[in-house]
Design a protein around this motif. Structure first.
Motif, PDB file in Angstrom:
ATOM      1  N   VAL A 248       0.840  -1.196   0.000  1.00 54.98           N
ATOM      2  CA  VAL A 248       0.000   0.000   0.000  1.00 54.98           C
ATOM      3  C   VAL A 248       0.879   1.252   0.000  1.00 54.98           C
ATOM      4  O   VAL A 248       1.959   1.261   0.590  1.00 54.98           O
ATOM      5  CB  VAL A 248      -0.929   0.003   1.250  1.00 54.98           C
ATOM      6  CG1 VAL A 248      -1.714   1.306   1.358  1.00 54.98           C
ATOM      7  CG2 VAL A 248      -1.883  -1.184   1.199  1.00 54.98           C
ATOM      8  N   ASN A 249       0.416   2.286  -0.676  1.00 53.23           N
ATOM      9  CA  ASN A 249       1.125   3.562  -0.674  1.00 53.23           C
ATOM     10  C   ASN A 249       1.281   4.050   0.762  1.00 53.23           C
ATOM     11  O   ASN A 249       0.299   4.146   1.510  1.00 53.23           O
ATOM     12  CB  ASN A 249       0.320   4.589  -1.496  1.00 53.23           C
ATOM     13  CG  ASN A 249       1.115   5.845  -1.788  1.00 53.23           C
ATOM     14  OD1 ASN A 249       1.856   6.344  -0.938  1.00 53.23           O
ATOM     15  ND2 ASN A 249       0.960   6.378  -2.978  1.00 53.23           N
ATOM     16  N   GLU A 269      -6.297   4.693  -5.511  1.00 54.27           N
ATOM     17  CA  GLU A 269      -5.288   3.700  -5.845  1.00 54.27           C
ATOM     18  C   GLU A 269      -5.357   2.509  -4.887  1.00 54.27           C
ATOM     19  O   GLU A 269      -5.307   1.351  -5.315  1.00 54.27           O
ATOM     20  CB  GLU A 269      -3.888   4.310  -5.797  1.00 54.27           C
ATOM     21  CG  GLU A 269      -2.806   3.330  -6.201  1.00 54.27           C
ATOM     22  CD  GLU A 269      -1.398   3.870  -5.990  1.00 54.27           C
ATOM     23  OE1 GLU A 269      -0.491   3.431  -6.719  1.00 54.27           O
ATOM     24  OE2 GLU A 269      -1.209   4.726  -5.101  1.00 54.27           O
ATOM     25  N   ALA A 270      -5.489   2.783  -3.588  1.00 54.96           N
ATOM     26  CA  ALA A 270      -5.552   1.699  -2.596  1.00 54.96           C
ATOM     27  C   ALA A 270      -6.782   0.827  -2.817  1.00 54.96           C
ATOM     28  O   ALA A 270      -6.710  -0.400  -2.707  1.00 54.96           O
ATOM     29  CB  ALA A 270      -5.555   2.284  -1.184  1.00 54.96           C
ATOM     30  N   TYR A 273      -6.144  -1.328  -5.836  1.00 53.61           N
ATOM     31  CA  TYR A 273      -5.163  -2.350  -5.454  1.00 53.61           C
ATOM     32  C   TYR A 273      -5.823  -3.496  -4.690  1.00 53.61           C
ATOM     33  O   TYR A 273      -5.660  -4.676  -5.025  1.00 53.61           O
ATOM     34  CB  TYR A 273      -4.082  -1.665  -4.615  1.00 53.61           C
ATOM     35  CG  TYR A 273      -3.151  -2.552  -3.824  1.00 53.61           C
ATOM     36  CD1 TYR A 273      -2.185  -3.329  -4.453  1.00 53.61           C
ATOM     37  CD2 TYR A 273      -3.216  -2.581  -2.436  1.00 53.61           C
ATOM     38  CE1 TYR A 273      -1.312  -4.116  -3.711  1.00 53.61           C
ATOM     39  CE2 TYR A 273      -2.349  -3.348  -1.687  1.00 53.61           C
ATOM     40  CZ  TYR A 273      -1.395  -4.118  -2.329  1.00 53.61           C
ATOM     41  OH  TYR A 273      -0.536  -4.893  -1.582  1.00 53.61           O
ATOM     42  N   CYS A 340       1.247  -0.563  -5.181  1.00 53.17           N
ATOM     43  CA  CYS A 340       0.931   0.869  -5.264  1.00 53.17           C
ATOM     44  C   CYS A 340       2.203   1.703  -5.396  1.00 53.17           C
ATOM     45  O   CYS A 340       3.283   1.297  -4.977  1.00 53.17           O
ATOM     46  CB  CYS A 340       0.179   1.314  -4.013  1.00 53.17           C
ATOM     47  SG  CYS A 340      -1.417   0.535  -3.783  1.00 53.17           S
ATOM     48  N   SER A 343       5.017   2.601  -2.329  1.00 53.63           N
ATOM     49  CA  SER A 343       5.145   1.433  -1.460  1.00 53.63           C
ATOM     50  C   SER A 343       6.526   0.841  -1.684  1.00 53.63           C
ATOM     51  O   SER A 343       7.340   1.391  -2.432  1.00 53.63           O
ATOM     52  CB  SER A 343       4.067   0.399  -1.789  1.00 53.63           C
ATOM     53  OG  SER A 343       4.337  -0.228  -3.041  1.00 53.63           O
ATOM     54  N   LYS A 349       2.992  -0.443 -11.378  1.00 50.97           N
ATOM     55  CA  LYS A 349       2.289   0.255 -10.309  1.00 50.97           C
ATOM     56  C   LYS A 349       0.812   0.431 -10.657  1.00 50.97           C
ATOM     57  O   LYS A 349       0.436   0.764 -11.787  1.00 50.97           O
ATOM     58  CB  LYS A 349       2.905   1.624  -9.973  1.00 50.97           C
ATOM     59  CG  LYS A 349       4.381   1.589  -9.620  1.00 50.97           C
ATOM     60  CD  LYS A 349       4.621   0.837  -8.353  1.00 50.97           C
ATOM     61  CE  LYS A 349       6.078   0.838  -7.967  1.00 50.97           C
ATOM     62  NZ  LYS A 349       6.976   0.259  -8.945  1.00 50.97           N
ATOM     63  N   SER A 351      -1.273   2.741  -9.766  1.00 50.58           N
ATOM     64  CA  SER A 351      -1.671   4.106 -10.147  1.00 50.58           C
ATOM     65  C   SER A 351      -1.489   4.341 -11.638  1.00 50.58           C
ATOM     66  O   SER A 351      -2.339   4.966 -12.289  1.00 50.58           O
ATOM     67  CB  SER A 351      -0.864   5.147  -9.354  1.00 50.58           C
ATOM     68  OG  SER A 351       0.517   4.951  -9.544  1.00 50.58           O
TER      69      SER A 351
END
Length: 480
Positions: A248-249, A269-270, A273, A340, A343, A349, A351
């Motif tokens: 995770v970012n 994004e999360a 993911y 992400c 991370s 990625k 994103s």
């Protein structure tokens, strides 16, 4: 080109590497292993050269994008070269390119190995091999930025070059403080995993080395059959959860820390993911459940492998090379998507994938409604043209390097699946591929040329391609 500041940065890299080599020395003392002397010897050399390079600050401490990207690329090469020496001098990995391959795989958190028998290594070498994952996971230069103000505001160029994702922003106004926050989160999560694994009955040594691999999403197993050795749903489940968490970012965790849970939970994004992970686990569980004793067992192993592959960790609980083609196909797709941005994971990625899919949708809409004006957004904010251009350029460079790498590796005359997934596994910093590069195999079968190609790919994949390419651009070295 401000070469003096680059030498200064490389000096600090060597100073830090000397410090990082002390824990393996302690491990050698605990287990009464003589090979620990090589870490002490190399640490002394690193410290000596580092001292000479940093004893006097350059008069001009300011650097820009070019110096930042070159510093990062050269730092990772220097870090890997000296990091390989204990393996080579101790003769535990007697061929130098193999030692370089192993340590680059460690620092770039790839986890691809040339070792057929990991357990034959001494404890201090196993510790160093896993510790390189933890060092490389967040980035050694990010660590240096957290303790050393190198060049005022311009050190953001270093963070941009070393941090994964299409763009990097500061969490707080000062880059040094941002770096401290990132490493604080990283250290806390690693320590928490170590404690939870020890609660499950794992030894301190195993808990540390496994957690280093999970935190850095590296995946060097300390047993020949990786995580399958620990026949415990609890231990494997803990590693599954933490692999996902480290993918995770880290900005999401920062938002939780600053009491902005709403912003964290609604991270686009999360959510994408976690959605990809959930759908992949469901599809693979349905596809493989007949091969396991129960649906829960199939779900458990599907979840572990999906988490391992999408976060580019590379641990395994089963030899998924024997899974149905549909499940293997999903895992190969996950190799390319990756974790992400921001991370410790590799790959293209999430994103970037989200932005590219939105760009395709926007283009289709514009074909149907030519007069409509739509703004492409991510996380509720417009995606700037510069970011979109960067993503497109990244994807173009990615495809070109990938194709040429597969072609060069094909000279070894292995089957296409082996060649293709070996490059996918190294370029995306994953570790195991399929067929001859599968989870039950290793990369020792490849020629020295192929290994050097994959070493470049591992470094390029970890550093988002451009810092490595800039080293070979003549304009980089021309005087401004």
């Amino acid at each position: 080109m401000n070469k003096k500041i680059i030498i200064y940065v490389l000096g600090w890299i060597l100073n830090m590497e000397a410090v990082f080599m002390l824990p393996p020395c302690v491990v050698a003392l605990i287990y009464k292993e003589t090979n620990g002397i090589w870490f002490l010897a190399v640490a002394s050399v690193c410290g000596g050269i580092g001292f000479l390079c940093t004893r006097k600050k350059p008069a001009n401490m300011v650097f820009f994008a070019k110096e930042g990207f070159v510093s990062v690329a050269l730092s990772w090469i220097v870090l890997s070269f000296f990091g390989a020496l204990p393996f080579y001098f101790s003769k535990e990995i007697p061929v130098f390119e193999d030692a370089m391959f192993e340590v680059i795989s460690g620092f770039t958190t790839t986890g691809a190995s040339i070792l057929p028998d990991v357990e034959s290594l001494s404890k201090c070498m196993i510790f160093w091999r896993s510790f390189t994952h933890w060092i490389g996971g967040m980035g050694v230069l990010v660590f240096i930025l957290s303790i050393l103000p190198l060049a005022g505001g311009y050190n953001m160029y270093i963070m941009k070059a070393e941090s994964p994702g299409p763009s990097v922003g500061k969490l707080v106004p000062r880059v040094k403080t941002t770096a401290k926050i990132l490493y604080g989160i990283y250290l806390f999560m690693t320590a928490l995993e170590v404690i939870l694994l020890m609660i499950g009955g794992m030894s301190l040594f195993d808990s540390l080395t496994i957690s280093f691999g999970t935190a850095g999403t590296g995946g060097f197993g300390i047993k020949n059959n990786s995580m399958a050795f620990y026949d415990s749903y609890y231990l494997q489940g803990i590693v599954t959860v933490f692999m996902i968490l480290f993918g995770v970012n880290f900005n999401v965790y920062y938002l939780f820390l600053t009491r902005h849970p709403k912003d964290a939970l609604f991270s686009e994004e999360a959510r994408a993911y976690l959605g990809i992970i959930g759908v992949s686990i469901l599809l693979i569980t349905i596809n493989i459940h007949r091969g396991f004793g129960s649906v829960f067992a199939a779900f458990h192993h599907a979840a572990f492998q999906v988490a391992s592959i999408i976060t580019t960790t590379g641990y395994s609980t089963v030899d998924f090379d024997f899974w149905p083609e549909f499940s293997k196909g999903i895992l190969v797709v996950l190799m390319f998507i990756g974790a992400c941005a921001g991370s410790t994971g590799g790959g293209i990625k999430v994103s970037r994938v989200v932005v590219l899919l939105k760009a395709v949708k926007k283009e289709l809409d514009s074909l149907i409604h030519p007069r409509s004006v739509k703004v492409l957004k991510l996380e509720g904010k417009p995606v700037e043209h510069q970011v979109m251009r960067s993503i497109n350029t990244f994807l173009g460079a990615y495809i070109v390097i990938f194709i040429f790498s597969v072609l060069i590796v094909s000279l070894d005359n292995f089957d296409f699946t082996t060649n293709f997934t070996a490059i996918a596994a190294t370029f995306n910093n994953i570790g195991p591929g399929l067929a001859g590069a599968g989870p039950a195999k290793n990369f020792s079968l490849f020629s020295p040329l192929s290994k050097y190609v994959m070493m470049f790919d591992m470094l390029a994949g970890r550093l988002e391609i451009f810092p490595m390419l800039l080293l070979f651009a003549p304009s980089t070295w021309k005087k401004s």
